[in-house]
Design an enzyme around this catalytic site. Structure first.
Site, PDB file in Angstrom:
ATOM      1  N   GLU A 241      17.805  10.143 -20.193  1.00 18.97           N
ATOM      2  CA  GLU A 241      18.271  10.655 -21.484  1.00 18.97           C
ATOM      3  C   GLU A 241      17.248  11.663 -21.993  1.00 18.97           C
ATOM      4  OE1 GLU A 241      19.251   7.768 -24.552  1.00 18.97           O
ATOM      5  OE2 GLU A 241      18.704   9.179 -26.129  1.00 18.97           O
TER       6      GLU A 241
ATOM      7  N   GLU B  95      17.343  15.136 -32.510  1.00 19.40           N
ATOM      8  CA  GLU B  95      17.893  13.914 -33.097  1.00 19.40           C
ATOM      9  C   GLU B  95      17.261  13.756 -34.479  1.00 19.40           C
ATOM     10  OE1 GLU B  95      16.620  10.438 -30.939  1.00 19.40           O
ATOM     11  OE2 GLU B  95      18.154   9.183 -31.821  1.00 19.40           O
TER      12      GLU B  95
END
Ligand SMILES: *[C@@H]1O[C@H](CO)[C@@H](O)[C@H](O)[C@H]1NC(C)=O
Length: 261
Positions: free
Chosen positions: A149, A154
């Site tokens: 990932e 974010e």
């Protein structure tokens, strides 16, 4: 608003022989590029839907309190993508869900290749909420396994933006930096992924508004296909309470361009 991303695809395709029997001498100095997703991808709902699908590759929920649906996804002014989160209170089918929101993922999968193969740059402009309980993200997750990932960007409800690369669930490169004027200014995020010489490590260079913020290295990521997800999740990593008013995550001029070294 920020000017359009000046991503120019120079395709070094040879001209037909009848037009140019000898290639121009400077051709070998040009940077070759392949546009995988053009920065016009949000120019209409039809264009958007040719590059993206609704919800997650695996369904309409993930690791937070939002139930995702197409109804929460809009193309605004034929210019940008808007994901809208609406508080519902605990939902009757599943009381762990308390928002209706939107997530989309690219129809294409992206693989960093060694030896002059695909080396993608992911770029977009964002207006991202940073209030507690809001959890927008622009991220890559492994198609065949997790990890890998890479969180291209974010926001976990702290006022900061996070950049993260997961080798395993516990071996993670993570950096949080201040995210200025979250709800009023477009900020440009660019992440360059390149294969390292070992043939397995991916180097990820994260830029905000044209400035390199951090460089991270992901193990065993060369050759691993990724999903690209634009996600407006709620609660989860952003806290256990969130807004009861409607909030938005806006994305503009998204492009994915592969440069060959
Ligand atoms: C992840 O793996 C890469 C490649 O081996 C390494 O350079 C990097 O330091 C690792 N990340 C962490 C957090 O240990």
């Amino acid at each position: 608003m920020t000017a359009p991303a000046s991503v120019v695809a120079i395709i070094a395709a040879p001209l037909p022989a009848w037009k140019s029997p000898t290639p121009p001498p400077q051709a070998s100095l040009q940077k070759r590029a392949t546009t995988l997703i053009p920065d016009t991808c949000f120019s209409s709902t039809e264009t958007f839907e040719s590059y993206f699908s609704y919800n997650y590759p695996w369904g309409d929920t993930h690791n937070g309190a939002a139930l995702m649906s197409e109804a929460q996804v809009s193309i605004i002014h034929n210019a940008y993508l808007q994901l809208e989160s609406v508080y519902t209170g605990p939902q009757s089918d599943d009381s762990s869900l308390s928002y209706n929101s939107g997530t989309v993922y690219a129809k294409q999968q992206f693989t960093v290749e060694a030896d002059g193969g695909l080396a993608p740059d992911f770029q977009a402009n964002f207006v991202a909420p940073v209030a507690q309980g809001t959890w927008p993200a622009f991220w890559l997750t492994g198609v065949d396994s997790w990890p890998p990932e890479i969180d291209l960007a974010e926001w976990k409800g702290t006022g900061k933006i996070s950049f993260n690369t997961f080798n395993t669930s516990s071996e993670v490169s993570a950096l949080d930096v201040t995210y200025p004027s979250p709800t009023t200014a477009w900020r440009t995020i660019l992440v360059e992924l390149r294969a390292e010489a070992d043939g397995s490590t991916v180097k990820a260079s994260f830029y905000m508004d044209g400035t390199l913020v951090t460089t991270q290295y992901g193990a065993n990521m060369v050759g691993a296909p990724f999903y690209l997800i634009i996600d407006y999740q709620m609660l989860g990593s952003s806290g256990s309470t969130g807004p009861t008013e409607t909030t938005y995550f806006d994305v503009q001029y998204l492009s994915v361009v592969s440069y060959n070294p």
